[in-house]
Enzyme design. Structure first.
Site, short mmCIF file in Angstrom:
data_model
loop_
_atom_site.label_atom_id
_atom_site.label_comp_id
_atom_site.label_asym_id
_atom_site.label_seq_id
_atom_site.Cartn_x
_atom_site.Cartn_y
_atom_site.Cartn_z
N LYS A 103 -32.38 -18.84 -1.67
CA LYS A 103 -31.89 -17.69 -2.44
C LYS A 103 -32.64 -17.64 -3.76
CE LYS A 103 -27.17 -16.18 -1.77
NZ LYS A 103 -25.82 -16.34 -2.29
C1 E4P Z 1 -23.78 -13.72 -1.84
O1 E4P Z 1 -24.73 -14.26 -1.31
C2 E4P Z 1 -23.04 -14.28 -2.98
O2 E4P Z 1 -22.86 -15.65 -2.79
C3 E4P Z 1 -21.66 -13.70 -3.13
O3 E4P Z 1 -21.42 -12.69 -2.21
C4 E4P Z 1 -21.25 -13.40 -4.53
O4 E4P Z 1 -19.96 -12.84 -4.52
P1 E4P Z 1 -19.05 -12.69 -5.83
O5 E4P Z 1 -19.51 -11.47 -6.56
O6 E4P Z 1 -17.67 -12.53 -5.28
O7 E4P Z 1 -19.24 -13.94 -6.64
#
Ligand code: E4P
Length: 222
Positions: free
Chosen positions: A84
């Site tokens: 990521k």
């Molecule tokens: C996606 O890859 C992220 O880990 C995640 O969806 C972030 O979500 P949040 O905005 O609830 O922290």
């Protein structure tokens, strides 16, 4: 639409994998922190061992060189790793370098079509628009998912959209309507997706009707 689980909790991941409906997992530094002082590499390797598909693990560096060197190491932890990388300028540069090395990138923290277009041009395997966080500031997060899907489709680009920052079951429905390739859902939302009071009432009624005539006789002998 495929479902990924958005968590770093290994017990939740194992349970969801047993259900047979989860194709991958997304983690991020906040989700890993929720698990306490774990060994990051060990945890990610454990997750990769139980998940049948892509597992996203995020870099911590904010400069392109740092992201690339972290990503090269992380990608060696397991076959199904996706790294990521945040949708910053440095992140786009890192994505370009990594995709040329066949390291899969999930472009995370994507909040605009412009970021997504550059991520696709840089060769990101996945692009993650953050729906809930856009909704939080009064924008339409799912509209962005639809725009990115349409853009990739129109130009026949291979990147896939992960509808991310999913907060509730309505987001799952809307992600499918927006034709997202994947929705990454928190464990709680996964459980809520299957909940329906009429199903529970129905199961109970069927059992009671059966018992009223057949008592405890089983349908098949064990
Ligand atoms: C996606 O890859 C992220 O880990 C995640 O969806 C972030 O979500 P949040 O905005 O609830 O922290």
């Amino acid at each position: 639409m495929k479902f990924f689980l958005d968590t770093a909790n290994i017990e939740h991941i194992k349970r969801a994998v047993r259900l047979g409906v989860i194709h991958g997992v997304t983690t991020n530094p906040s989700l890993v922190s929720k698990e306490g002082e774990v060994n990051y590499q060990g945890l990610v390797k454990d997750i990769c061992a139980v998940v049948p598909g892509p597992v996203s693990a995020e870099v911590l560096s904010t400069d392109a060189d740092g992201m690339v060197s972290e990503a090269r190491k992380i990608s060696g932890w397991a076959e199904n790793i996706v790294v990521k990388i945040p949708a910053t300028l440095e992140g786009i540069e890192a994505t370009s370098v990594l995709s040329k090395e066949n390291i899969k990138v999930n472009l995370t923290l994507c909040f605009s079509l412009n970021q997504a277009m550059l991520g696709a041009a840089a060769g990101a395997t996945f692009i993650s628009p953050f729906v809930g966080r856009l909704d939080d500031i009064g924008e339409d997060g799912m509209q962005l998912v639809a725009e990115v899907v349409n853009y990739l489709e129109y130009y026949q680009l291979p990147s896939q959209v992960i509808a991310s920052s999913i907060r509730h079951t309505q987001h799952c429905l809307l992600a499918a309507k927006a034709r997202a390739h994947v929705a990454t859902v928190p464990y709680k939302v996964l459980l809520q997706m299957v909940n329906h009071p009429l199903t529970d009432i129905g199961v109970e009624r069927f059992l009671n009707d059966w018992k009223s005539i057949f008592g405890n006789t089983a349908i098949v002998s064990k």
